[in-house]
Scaffold this motif. Structure first.
Motif, PDB file in Angstrom:
ATOM      1  N   PHE A 168      54.719  35.249  17.962  1.00 35.22           N
ATOM      2  CA  PHE A 168      53.649  35.367  16.382  1.00 35.22           C
ATOM      3  C   PHE A 168      54.365  35.245  14.940  1.00 35.22           C
ATOM      4  O   PHE A 168      53.480  34.438  14.814  1.00 35.22           O
ATOM      5  N   GLN A 212      40.962  37.099  15.482  1.00 35.20           N
ATOM      6  CA  GLN A 212      40.321  35.648  16.178  1.00 35.20           C
ATOM      7  C   GLN A 212      38.912  36.065  16.000  1.00 35.20           C
ATOM      8  O   GLN A 212      37.734  35.045  15.635  1.00 35.20           O
ATOM      9  N   GLU A 230      54.971  31.222  15.154  1.00 35.83           N
ATOM     10  CA  GLU A 230      53.924  30.322  15.957  1.00 35.83           C
ATOM     11  C   GLU A 230      52.719  30.776  14.617  1.00 35.83           C
ATOM     12  O   GLU A 230      52.525  29.836  14.472  1.00 35.83           O
ATOM     13  N   ARG A 231      53.204  31.959  13.860  1.00 32.77           N
ATOM     14  CA  ARG A 231      52.347  32.304  12.908  1.00 32.77           C
ATOM     15  C   ARG A 231      51.789  32.892  11.993  1.00 32.77           C
ATOM     16  O   ARG A 231      52.281  32.020  11.225  1.00 32.77           O
ATOM     17  N   GLN A 270      54.245  30.443   9.300  1.00 31.21           N
ATOM     18  CA  GLN A 270      53.601  29.253   9.316  1.00 31.21           C
ATOM     19  C   GLN A 270      52.612  29.265   7.989  1.00 31.21           C
ATOM     20  O   GLN A 270      52.135  27.548   7.259  1.00 31.21           O
ATOM     21  N   PRO A 276      46.707  36.384  16.055  1.00 34.55           N
ATOM     22  CA  PRO A 276      46.579  35.836  17.216  1.00 34.55           C
ATOM     23  C   PRO A 276      45.993  34.587  17.377  1.00 34.55           C
ATOM     24  O   PRO A 276      44.684  34.576  17.400  1.00 34.55           O
ATOM     25  N   THR A 277      46.276  33.117  18.476  1.00 37.36           N
ATOM     26  CA  THR A 277      45.897  32.829  19.059  1.00 37.36           C
ATOM     27  C   THR A 277      45.342  33.072  20.651  1.00 37.36           C
ATOM     28  O   THR A 277      45.935  34.233  21.003  1.00 37.36           O
ATOM     29  N   GLU A 336      44.169  31.975  10.264  1.00 35.19           N
ATOM     30  CA  GLU A 336      45.659  31.558  10.455  1.00 35.19           C
ATOM     31  C   GLU A 336      46.598  32.886  10.858  1.00 35.19           C
ATOM     32  O   GLU A 336      47.784  32.182  10.863  1.00 35.19           O
TER      33      GLU A 336
END
Length: 161
Positions: A103, A34, A106-107, A110, A70-71, A67
């Motif tokens: 992870f 990120q 959510e990631r 997606q 990880p956030t 994308e």
């Protein structure tokens, strides 16, 4: 046919990193970070612009895939588990189960991975990059395992000697 590798930043020098990529016939690095910087002067080479320049000099393509990073919230969840277990980011050996679950849902779930695979060079190796030394301590292993399983790609984890 292309193959897949993973590589971290920790415990490599720039030269040993590039040498490992060359030995593995890496043609492209996919950066899954990120924040594309690493603290500490010994890892200044891994900061995005310097790394991209070094890879270009070595004839290795570079792409950032945010994308699959990880956030901040997910990273904080892992840091809290690290603190609870008394391990530092650089000494972590495994990801927290909740981090893996979140992870993945959510990631990773997606992202359509097919276009990533379709854009890979037809020969040689593509390396997934993040910072942790050990793949089991990093989300890159989750991405790599999914790619390898879904698309039949051979997988190797590159580690410093």
């Amino acid at each position: 046919m292309a193959s897949l590798a993973t590589i971290g930043v920790y415990d490599w020098s720039l030269q040993s990193f590039i040498d490992a990529l060359r030995r593995a016939d890496v043609r492209q690095v996919l950066d899954l970070r990120q924040r594309r910087g690493v603290r500490g002067s010994q890892y200044a080479w891994a900061n995005s612009k310097r790394l991209q320049a070094a890879l270009a000099d070595a004839g290795i393509a570079y792409e950032h895939i945010p994308e699959l990073a990880p956030t901040t919230e997910l990273r904080q969840l892992q840091y809290a588990e690290d603190a609870r277990q008394g391990v530092g980011k650089r000494s972590r050996e495994r990801l927290a189960p909740e981090y893996v679950t979140r992870f993945t849902s959510e990631r990773l779930d997606q992202v359509d991975l097919a276009p990533i695979v379709e854009s890979m060079p037809p020969e040689g190796t593509v390396a997934l990059l993040c910072v942790e030394r050990d793949p089991d301590a990093c989300h890159r292993s989750l991405v790599a395992e999914r790619l390898a399983a879904r698309f039949g790609l051979p997988l190797e984890h590159l580690s410093p000697g």
